[in-house]
Enzyme design. Structure first.
Site, PDB file in Angstrom:
ATOM      1  N   GLY A  31       8.919 -23.857   0.241  1.00  0.00           N
ATOM      2  CA  GLY A  31       7.522 -23.613  -0.110  1.00  0.00           C
ATOM      3  C   GLY A  31       7.225 -22.143  -0.314  1.00  0.00           C
ATOM      4  O   GLY A  31       8.133 -21.332  -0.470  1.00  0.00           O
ATOM      5  N   HIS A  37      11.176 -19.993  -7.937  1.00  0.00           N
ATOM      6  CA  HIS A  37      11.267 -21.442  -7.733  1.00  0.00           C
ATOM      7  C   HIS A  37      10.945 -22.180  -9.044  1.00  0.00           C
ATOM      8  O   HIS A  37      11.610 -23.150  -9.400  1.00  0.00           O
ATOM      9  CB  HIS A  37      10.264 -21.911  -6.667  1.00  0.00           C
ATOM     10  CG  HIS A  37      10.488 -21.340  -5.304  1.00  0.00           C
ATOM     11  ND1 HIS A  37       9.640 -20.432  -4.716  1.00  0.00           N
ATOM     12  CD2 HIS A  37      11.470 -21.563  -4.391  1.00  0.00           C
ATOM     13  CE1 HIS A  37      10.066 -20.123  -3.506  1.00  0.00           C
ATOM     14  NE2 HIS A  37      11.192 -20.785  -3.279  1.00  0.00           N
ATOM     15  N   GLN A 150      20.584 -17.888  -7.646  1.00  0.00           N
ATOM     16  CA  GLN A 150      21.622 -16.883  -7.354  1.00  0.00           C
ATOM     17  C   GLN A 150      21.146 -15.869  -6.315  1.00  0.00           C
ATOM     18  O   GLN A 150      21.949 -15.220  -5.650  1.00  0.00           O
ATOM     19  CB  GLN A 150      22.020 -16.156  -8.642  1.00  0.00           C
ATOM     20  CG  GLN A 150      23.264 -15.293  -8.458  1.00  0.00           C
ATOM     21  CD  GLN A 150      23.333 -14.155  -9.444  1.00  0.00           C
ATOM     22  OE1 GLN A 150      23.176 -14.379 -10.651  1.00  0.00           O
ATOM     23  NE2 GLN A 150      23.544 -12.946  -8.947  1.00  0.00           N
ATOM     24  N   SER A 187      10.624 -13.411  -3.657  1.00  0.00           N
ATOM     25  CA  SER A 187      10.978 -14.092  -2.413  1.00  0.00           C
ATOM     26  C   SER A 187       9.689 -14.499  -1.719  1.00  0.00           C
ATOM     27  O   SER A 187       8.693 -13.759  -1.771  1.00  0.00           O
ATOM     28  CB  SER A 187      11.770 -13.136  -1.520  1.00  0.00           C
ATOM     29  OG  SER A 187      11.780 -13.620  -0.201  1.00  0.00           O
ATOM     30  N   ARG A 189       9.197 -14.353   1.301  1.00  0.00           N
ATOM     31  CA  ARG A 189       8.936 -13.383   2.368  1.00  0.00           C
ATOM     32  C   ARG A 189       8.247 -12.113   1.845  1.00  0.00           C
ATOM     33  O   ARG A 189       7.724 -11.339   2.651  1.00  0.00           O
ATOM     34  CB  ARG A 189      10.242 -13.005   3.078  1.00  0.00           C
ATOM     35  CG  ARG A 189      10.794 -14.121   3.955  1.00  0.00           C
ATOM     36  CD  ARG A 189      12.028 -13.662   4.714  1.00  0.00           C
ATOM     37  NE  ARG A 189      12.525 -14.664   5.649  1.00  0.00           N
ATOM     38  CZ  ARG A 189      13.356 -15.661   5.318  1.00  0.00           C
ATOM     39  NH1 ARG A 189      13.784 -15.774   4.068  1.00  0.00           N
ATOM     40  NH2 ARG A 189      13.747 -16.527   6.222  1.00  0.00           N
TER      41      ARG A 189
END
Ligand code: AMP
Length: 282
Positions: A31, A37, A150, A187, A189
Site C-alpha cells: 500500500g 506501483h 527492480q 518509495s 517510505r
C-alpha cells in the site's frame, strides 16, 4: 474493481466462467501506492487479461517493530489509484486471513547465501518473511505473471529463488525503478521524510550514479569509500554501499571489465531507511 478480503472468495472469482482461461497478472504491495506501483499495474494490464493487486503490510517481514508501526497507510487513495488504473481485483486480507495458523513458523525457506548479504545482513529474518507472504499470496492468487520492481533488487532475486524452490509455475517480470524528477527512487517510505531531508535524499541516487560514471577495471573499493563518504556528508547513516554481480549478488572488490555489476545502497536519513540500486552497465 472488486475488493476481496477472504482468500476463498478470490478463488471463486478467479475460476468464474470466462476467467479460467484468462491470464492473471499479479502485483503484490504494502500500500501507500505511488507511480512505481502504478507502473507494475500498467505492465500487467498490457500483458494479462486480469490484473490483481494486493495490499498487505506483512508483519513478518519487519525486523524493526517501529518501522512496522510507522509504515504509512493511505487506503482510500490506494483504492482510487487502483480503480483509475483499471485493476480488476484488490485482495485486502487481514493478518489472520493471511496466516490462519498464527505467526510462529517452524519451517524455513532454504535461500542460501542470498539472504545473508546486504538487506539480509542488516534486516535479519526479512527475506524469510518476504517468502512467507509471497508464497501464501501465490497460493491464493495463482498467476501467470508476477510483477516486481527492480527498486527491490535483492527481493526480486529471493522471490525468483522461492518460485524455483517451490516449483510455482509463475513467470516473474521485473519492472524498472520509477524515480522522482530529481532521481529519488519512489518509495512508500518517502512520505515519512522530513521536509528538510527531501533534497538531501537525492544523494543516494547521486552516489550510485557516481559509481556508475567512474567505474573502471581493477580495484573498485575506492568507489565504495567515496560514495559512502558522499552519503555521510549529505547526512545519511549508511548501512551499506556495495557493488555486486547481478546474477549472484556476490560482492565484488575488483572488476574485470566484463562482469555485469549492480551498485546497491541502504541508508538512514533521520529514522527513514531508504534503499536504491543501479545497474552499472546498460
Ligand atoms: P512495496 O509496496 O514497497 O512492498 O512494493 C510493492 C512492489 O512495488 C514491489 O515489487 C516493489 O519493488 C515495487 N516498487 C516499489 N517502489 C518502486 C519504484 N520506485 N519503481 C518500481 N517499482 C517499485
Amino acid at each position: 474493481m472488486i475488493t476481496i478480503r477472504k482468500a476463498n472468495d478470490v478463488a471463486a472469482y478467479l475460476i468464474k466462467p470466462g476467467a479460467e482461461s484468462a491470464t492473471v497478472g499479479f502485483v503484490p504491495t504494502m500500500g501507500a501506492l505511488h507511480a512505481g506501483h502504478l507502473s507494475l499495474i500498467n505492465e500487467s494490464k498490457k500483458r494479462d487479461a486480469i490484473t490483481v493487486a494486493s495490499i498487505f503490510v506483512n508483519p513478518v517481514q519487519f525486523n524493526d517493530p517501529k518501522d512496522f508501526e510507522n509504515y504509512p497507510t493511505t487506503l482510500e487513495s490506494d483504492i482510487n489509484i487502483l480503480e483509475q488504473a483499471g485493476c480488476d481485483l484488490l485482495f485486502l486480507p487481514s493478518v489472520s486471513e493471511m496466516y490462519p495458523n498464527g505467526l510462529n513458523f517452524t519451517d524455513r525457506y532454504e535461500l542460501g547465501e542470498i539472504e545473508k548479504v546486504l538487506e539480509g545482513e542488516y534486516r535479519p529474518g526479512h527475506f524469510q518473511g518476504v517468502c512467507r507472504v509471497v508464497h501464501r499470496l501465490l497460493s491464493v492468487i495463482p498467476c501467470k505473471h508476477l510483477y516486481l520492481g527492480q527498486k527491490d533488487f535483492q527481493q526480486c532475486m529471493v522471490i525468483k529463488k522461492l518460485v524455483a524452490l517451490k516449483q510455482i509455475p509463475t513467470e516473474i517480470i521485473i519492472c524498472p525503478t520509477k524515480r522522482e524528477a530529481d532521481g529519488l527512487a519512489m518509495s512508500s517510505r518517502n512520505i515519512r521524510l522530513a521536509q528538510a531531508d527531501r533534497e538531501p535524499a537525492t544523494s543516494i541516487f547521486k552516489a550510485l550514479q557516481y559509481i556508475k560514471n567512474n567505474i573502471k577495471p581493477g580495484d573498485i573499493t575506492n568507489l565504495k569509500t567515496a560514495a559512502t563518504q558522499q552519503l555521510t556528508e549529505a547526512g545519511f547513516t549508511v548501512d551499506y554501499i556495495e557493488i555486486a554481480e547481478t546474477g549472484s549478488l556476490d560482492i565484488v572488490t575488483e572488476w574485470n571489465g566484463t562482469k555485469k555489476l549492480v551498485a546497491l545502497a541502504a541508508a538512514f536519513l533521520g529514522n527513514v531507511r531508504l534503499i536504491d540500486n543501479l545497474l552499472l552497465q546498460d
